[in-house]
Write an enzyme that holds these catalytic residues in place. Structure first.
Site, PDB file in Angstrom:
ATOM      1  N   GLU A 506      -0.317  -1.246  -5.648  1.00 16.32           N
ATOM      2  CA  GLU A 506      -0.845  -1.246  -4.292  1.00 16.32           C
ATOM      3  C   GLU A 506      -0.866   0.209  -3.812  1.00 16.32           C
ATOM      4  O   GLU A 506      -1.882   0.846  -3.863  1.00 16.32           O
ATOM      5  CB  GLU A 506      -0.006  -2.150  -3.390  1.00 16.32           C
ATOM      6  CG  GLU A 506      -0.705  -2.445  -2.087  1.00 16.32           C
ATOM      7  CD  GLU A 506      -0.634  -3.901  -1.634  1.00 16.32           C
ATOM      8  OE1 GLU A 506      -0.118  -4.752  -2.363  1.00 16.32           O
ATOM      9  OE2 GLU A 506      -1.123  -4.175  -0.525  1.00 16.32           O
ATOM     10  N   GLU A 780      10.541  -4.758   1.778  1.00 17.70           N
ATOM     11  CA  GLU A 780       9.291  -5.230   2.390  1.00 17.70           C
ATOM     12  C   GLU A 780       9.520  -6.474   3.241  1.00 17.70           C
ATOM     13  O   GLU A 780       8.929  -6.634   4.301  1.00 17.70           O
ATOM     14  CB  GLU A 780       8.296  -5.566   1.272  1.00 17.70           C
ATOM     15  CG  GLU A 780       6.987  -6.150   1.753  1.00 17.70           C
ATOM     16  CD  GLU A 780       5.960  -6.271   0.633  1.00 17.70           C
ATOM     17  OE1 GLU A 780       6.390  -6.334  -0.543  1.00 17.70           O
ATOM     18  OE2 GLU A 780       4.760  -6.296   0.926  1.00 17.70           O
ATOM     19  N   HIS A 801       9.433  -0.371   1.325  1.00 16.23           N
ATOM     20  CA  HIS A 801       8.394  -0.469   2.355  1.00 16.23           C
ATOM     21  C   HIS A 801       9.043   0.059   3.629  1.00 16.23           C
ATOM     22  O   HIS A 801      10.094  -0.415   4.013  1.00 16.23           O
ATOM     23  CB  HIS A 801       8.083  -1.949   2.580  1.00 16.23           C
ATOM     24  CG  HIS A 801       6.747  -2.380   2.120  1.00 16.23           C
ATOM     25  ND1 HIS A 801       6.409  -2.423   0.796  1.00 16.23           N
ATOM     26  CD2 HIS A 801       5.655  -2.831   2.800  1.00 16.23           C
ATOM     27  CE1 HIS A 801       5.168  -2.886   0.693  1.00 16.23           C
ATOM     28  NE2 HIS A 801       4.684  -3.130   1.901  1.00 16.23           N
TER      29      HIS A 801
HETATM   30  C1  BGC Z   1       1.013  -4.416   2.077  1.00 17.92           C
HETATM   31  C2  BGC Z   1       1.470  -4.231   3.490  1.00 17.92           C
HETATM   32  C3  BGC Z   1       0.235  -4.309   4.323  1.00 17.92           C
HETATM   33  C4  BGC Z   1      -0.225  -5.734   4.224  1.00 17.92           C
HETATM   34  C5  BGC Z   1      -1.324  -6.095   5.135  1.00 17.92           C
HETATM   35  C6  BGC Z   1       0.511  -5.800   1.976  1.00 17.92           C
HETATM   36  O1  BGC Z   1       0.129  -6.141   0.698  1.00 17.92           O
HETATM   37  O2  BGC Z   1       1.989  -4.100   1.159  1.00 17.92           O
HETATM   38  O3  BGC Z   1       2.364  -3.305   3.714  1.00 17.92           O
HETATM   39  O4  BGC Z   1       0.302  -3.786   5.576  1.00 17.92           O
HETATM   40  O5  BGC Z   1      -0.507  -6.070   2.892  1.00 17.92           O
HETATM   41  O6  BGC Z   1      -1.870  -7.310   4.888  1.00 17.92           O
END
Ligand code: BGC
Length: 940
Positions: A506, A780, A801
């Site tokens: 990501e 996260e 995160h």
């Molecule tokens: C990310 C997040 C992001 C979110 C929004 C995720 O996959 O890791 O931090 O803001 O998607 O949908």
């Protein structure tokens, strides 16, 4: 100038301290200042950076702090001179300017700054009484190449020797440069499609990694400037460049590849000034040569494969025979997208040593660095000819018992996160990958009979090298760890752009994450240049209707998401930076584009004839990862959040318009704020005070953002909020958008006690729970690891995160006590919550553009010591638990007689002093039944 003073005033008061001090106190203010009077400009920055090498010439913005050892120092005038020599003024002398201002003094646009030129500048100051300082020591900045013409015809060069392998190739490129005379100075300007690393005569150039950094290469490509004076010698020199895939061609985001192009290429220019003053330049062109190199794979997510058998020993030295190398091809001569990198480069900022080694399976060695970090490994490997060593990385281990635990890599999704090193001969080497970056605490090494010893394995921490400016140390170990975890989250996710996570597939510039984290980020580091660069990326990504994508840079056009709380970063991020630094440059540079975005927001909210936002997006994450409604909040919650954000955006835009000198919009938007708030209340607040959706986030936004104006209504809503928290057993349930407002909203309703209670929880869900489960960065999810040690949902579960680290801003404000009243702490409020939650001491500091702002308090044996440091040319309101102004007046004179004290007042059990700059020490203690406060302005 010299002065000496020795005065003191002893003032009795009747205190009623909230915490340990139920009886009498004595409060001292002491100051220590040397006899000699010092007053000068220092901490000089250009565009928010110290001595930047290679910047654009427009909008050059200067700032300085004032070093002074007296209290109450102000600046009444300044004079700046800029020259091409130290101490010179051949470029500009602004004369004496009567102004307090010392941040964001922009050089006039008509100075005609030249490319590739170093400029020296100095400041002279006058204090509030008109006394002049000396000229400061000279500081400098150097311009880069300013336009395509300045590249003197340099070309993008690539290796396409064989049509079949060309797109896969990660070549080495070289050129021999013959210098007839000795060199006085030399610079290289360079950039790449892909990543590049330069060398001269066999030595790596520069201390940066992952250059040229990430931008939307279709619009803007950063070039770097290197001072290579000490590398160039009279005679033959070889400039070498190795290329890797990087963001340009490698895997980016959610398994996207070849986002910006297929072929790696280099562009460079060498400027040489000989000792006799003559100059010569050399550029990349068709006469360079190239060959395949040892980088078999060089991908940011999947990792690097380095094969020594493909090395070309000595390839970047003058005596190398390159006759078999192929002439490069010119890939392009379009230099119009090149810009000087405006922010700090990615550097190695720390090296961590492994603390232990285990062997969970035969031949599989796992090293623990003790800290989740971002960067690469540095390992000493002993191998045999043809042997391939494999390094894999993970943020955590499967918990199978101490020595059996293997890497937990499932959460990395498609990112292979694997480096390999293949030996060409029997030898021992130190290997550190060049063209990749991982997020990890654990390194697994396989493929060797003799694994490295624990002390032969290290983690090299990579990240954008922003200056560290903030610190908070707390006596409570869990909270102290939390401060550190947030810091590590920031370091790991500020890598060229602000990312969501550094580990899995990501690593994107999700706008929502930095939207919530920016105020905290500005506590730890000077974010001016870094976030300003990312605002350039946002402008590049802005849509025709003014909206901003949910990820920036937006590498995949079809991934066309936007959303409330994400796109809004275009307003909230520059606002946070300006508030924290007092430097409006980031706002000024983006102001027109920000207004376009705000108009888009405004139109979507007023479309239906009211001021309530209905959702404004093609996609909506809502209160992402909240524990109340699952990942995707109900539509109603979207509206609540969207309207709250509309009010906040409007408030911020009104303040920024005033700072931009745009009075009409400032007045118009300021008048709109209460109307939006009323519309919010009418739409979402029930008569009993509860907020429509009843989530913690809805209450936190409503109260934290001051959306309920009427005090009675507010009180009622506050009561419902507290009931809601009680129903949740005083545990948080907020997601990305609610969490930053949770503790601030409790402070706003006078419930710091509850804020602290939530912060101190150590069972699920809480910040403390993460730490109890061993977190060294921010997770996260609240449930990234369950209490039984099992991992949370594997498809989206990073351990690094920073969004929930947004609580850091509240901790700096309320535990450290440093609060902003006027942008940049031009006026600050120092009001630590002393003794709350069993804390016995806190140290907090911020190096603001004005200078060091600090507070330190300690509670011991019923004695409170509070020291504060206030930068020159600023003032601070210091709040000390004590009371009764009447008593002060009755004793030895008013508190305002003490040096540096401008005003003193008692209210709500606090003595509030308005102080000018300087260092102050307060001692508050019981003394039998005597009730007094002592002020001393004694000078050592
Ligand atoms: C990310 C997040 C992001 C979110 C929004 C995720 O996959 O890791 O931090 O803001 O998607 O949908």
């Amino acid at each position: 100038m010299r002065f000496q003073r020795h005065n003191s005033a002893v003032i009795a008061i009747f205190p009623r301290l909230r915490f340990a001090f139920r009886t009498a106190v004595i409060l001292f203010i002491a100051c220590h200042a040397p006899a000699a009077w010092a007053f000068s400009a220092g901490q000089m920055t250009v565009n928010g950076r110290t001595s930047p090498l290679g910047i654009a010439a427009d909008n050059v913005s200067l700032a300085w702090a004032i070093a002074a050892d007296q209290r109450g120092v102000t600046q009444s005038s300044y004079q700046i001179r800029v020259g091409t020599k130290e101490g010179g003024d051949d470029v500009w002398d602004c004369g004496r300017v009567a102004a307090e201002r010392q941040i964001d003094i922009t050089l006039p646009a008509n100075l005609g700054l030249a490319p590739a030129t170093r400029y020296f500048w100095q400041v002279k100051l006058w204090d509030g009484k008109g006394a002049a300082s000396d000229w400061s020591s000279p500081a400098w900045f150097e311009t880069g190449l300013l336009s395509a013409d300045d590249w003197s015809g340099a070309k993008w060069i690539a290796f396409t020797a064989s049509a079949t392998n060309a797109p896969r190739s990660r070549p080495l490129l070289r050129q021999v440069v013959k210098l007839p005379k000795s060199v006085r100075s030399a610079r290289i300007y360079a950039s790449a499609h892909g990543l590049y690393q330069l060398s001269i005569n066999g030595q790596k150039i520069g201390d940066q990694f992952l250059a040229p950094g990430w931008t939307d290469s279709n619009q803007r490509i950063q070039a770097q400037t290197y001072d290579v004076t000490s590398f160039m010698q009279k005679g033959s020199n070889v400039i070498g460049a190795a290329l890797g895939d990087g963001w340009y061609r490698g895997k980016v985001g959610l398994n996207w590849r070849h986002v910006y192009g297929d072929t790696l290429a280099l562009v460079a220019k060498l400027n040489v000034t000989y000792s006799d003053g003559s100059t010569e330049c050399f550029v990349t062109d068709g006469s360079w040569r190239a060959a395949e190199g040892p980088f078999v794979q060089a991908d940011l997510q999947d990792g690097e494969s380095y094969d020594v058998r493909l090395e070309q020993p000595g390839w970047d030295r003058a005596d190398f025979d390159a006759s078999k190398w192929t002439p490069v091809v010119v890939a392009s001569d379009d230099l119009s997208k090149l810009v000087s990198q405006p922010d700090e480069p990615v550097r190695a900022t720390e090296v961590l040593a492994a603390r232990s080694r285990t062997e969970p399976a035969p031949g599989e060695f796992v090293y623990d660095l003790g800290q989740n970090m971002v960067g690469v490994a540095r390992v000493k490997l002993t191998g045999k000819k043809g042997q391939t060593v494999r390094l894999r990385y993970a943020e955590d281990l499967h918990r199978l018992g101490a020595s059996k635990s293997r890497l937990y890599t499932e959460n990395l999704r498609t990112a292979k996160v694997t480096d390999t090193y293949t030996f060409a001969r029997d030898e021992t080497v130190t290997y550190q990958p060049t063209f990749t970056q991982h997020g990890f605490r654990y390194i697994e090494i396989t493929g060797l009979e003799t694994p490295p010893a624990t002390n032969e394995v290290q983690g090299v921490v990579l990240g954008s090298d922003l200056p560290d400016i903030g610190d908070l140390q707390l006596s409570q170990p869990m909270l102290d760890q939390l401060v550190r975890n947030i810091r590590w989250g920031q370091r790991g996710n500020f890598v060229s752009i602000p990312t969501d996570t550094p580990a899995r597939d990501e690593r994107l510039g999700w706008t929502g994450d930095i939207n919530v984290f920016a105020p905290t980020a500005c506590r730890y580091q000077d974010t001016r240049a870094f976030l300003s660069k990312w605002m350039d990326d946002m402008r590049d990504a802005q849509k025709a209707n003014g909206n901003i994508p949910a990820i920036v840079p937006q590498p995949h056009r079809e991934f066309d998401e936007t959303g409330v709380g994400w796109s809004d970063a275009f307003i909230t991020v520059p606002y946070a930076v300006w508030r924290a630094t007092g430097d409006p440059r980031i706002v000024r540079r983006n102001w027109n584009a920000m207004k376009r975005f705000y108009r888009f927001v405004h139109e979507s909210a007023t479309r239906d004839g009211n001021l309530v936002e209905e959702g404004r997006s093609s996609w909506f994450s809502g209160d992402w990862l909240s524990l109340e409604n699952g990942n995707y909040q109900r539509l109603e919650e979207h509206k609540v959040i969207a309207t709250a954000y509309f009010a906040e955006n409007t408030r911020m835009m009104a303040e920024m318009a005033a700072a931009m000198g745009e009075t009409n919009p400032a007045v118009e938007w300021a008048a709109l704020v209460p109307k939006i708030r009323e519309a919010f209340v009418a739409a979402y607040r029930r008569p009993d005070g509860s907020i429509y959706t009843g989530t913690q986030t809805a209450y936190a936004l409503a109260l934290g953002m001051d959306l309920i104006g009427d005090p009675k209504r507010r009180e009622q809503t506050a009561a419902r909020f507290v009931e809601k928290l009680a129903a949740d057993n005083y545990h948080l349930r907020t997601g990305f958008l609610g969490t930053p407002w949770l503790l601030p909203s409790l402070s706003k309703i006078g419930r710091d006690d509850l804020a602290m209670r939530l912060l101190l929880n150590e069972d699920y869900p809480s910040w403390g729970f993460q730490i109890r489960m061993g977190a060294t960065t921010m997770w996260e999810r609240w449930n990234s690891i369950h209490a039984d040690g099992n991992f949370g949902p594997v498809d989206m579960n990073s351990f690094n995160h920073y969004a929930y680290g947004a609580v850091g801003d509240w901790m700096f404000q309320h535990l450290g006590g440093l609060q902003i009243i006027e942008p940049g702490y031009k006026q600050s409020r120092i009001a630590p919550l002393i003794g709350l939650g069993g804390l016995t001491d806190a140290r907090c500091s911020q190096r603001t553009p004005y200078g060091l702002l600090a507070s330190e308090w300690k509670l011991a044996d019923d004695k409170l010591t509070l020291t504060v440091t206030i930068p020159a040319n600023t003032s601070a309101e210091v709040v000390i638990p004590a009371e009764n102004m009447q008593a002060v007046r009755e004793s030895n004179g008013p508190a305002t007689a003490a040096r540096g004290v401008k005003r003193a007042a008692f209210n709500d059990g606090n003595l509030t002093l308005l102080l000018g700059s300087g260092y102050y020490e307060f001692n508050v203690r019981r003394q039998g039944t005597v009730k007094r406060v002592m002020f001393s302005d004694r000078v050592k």
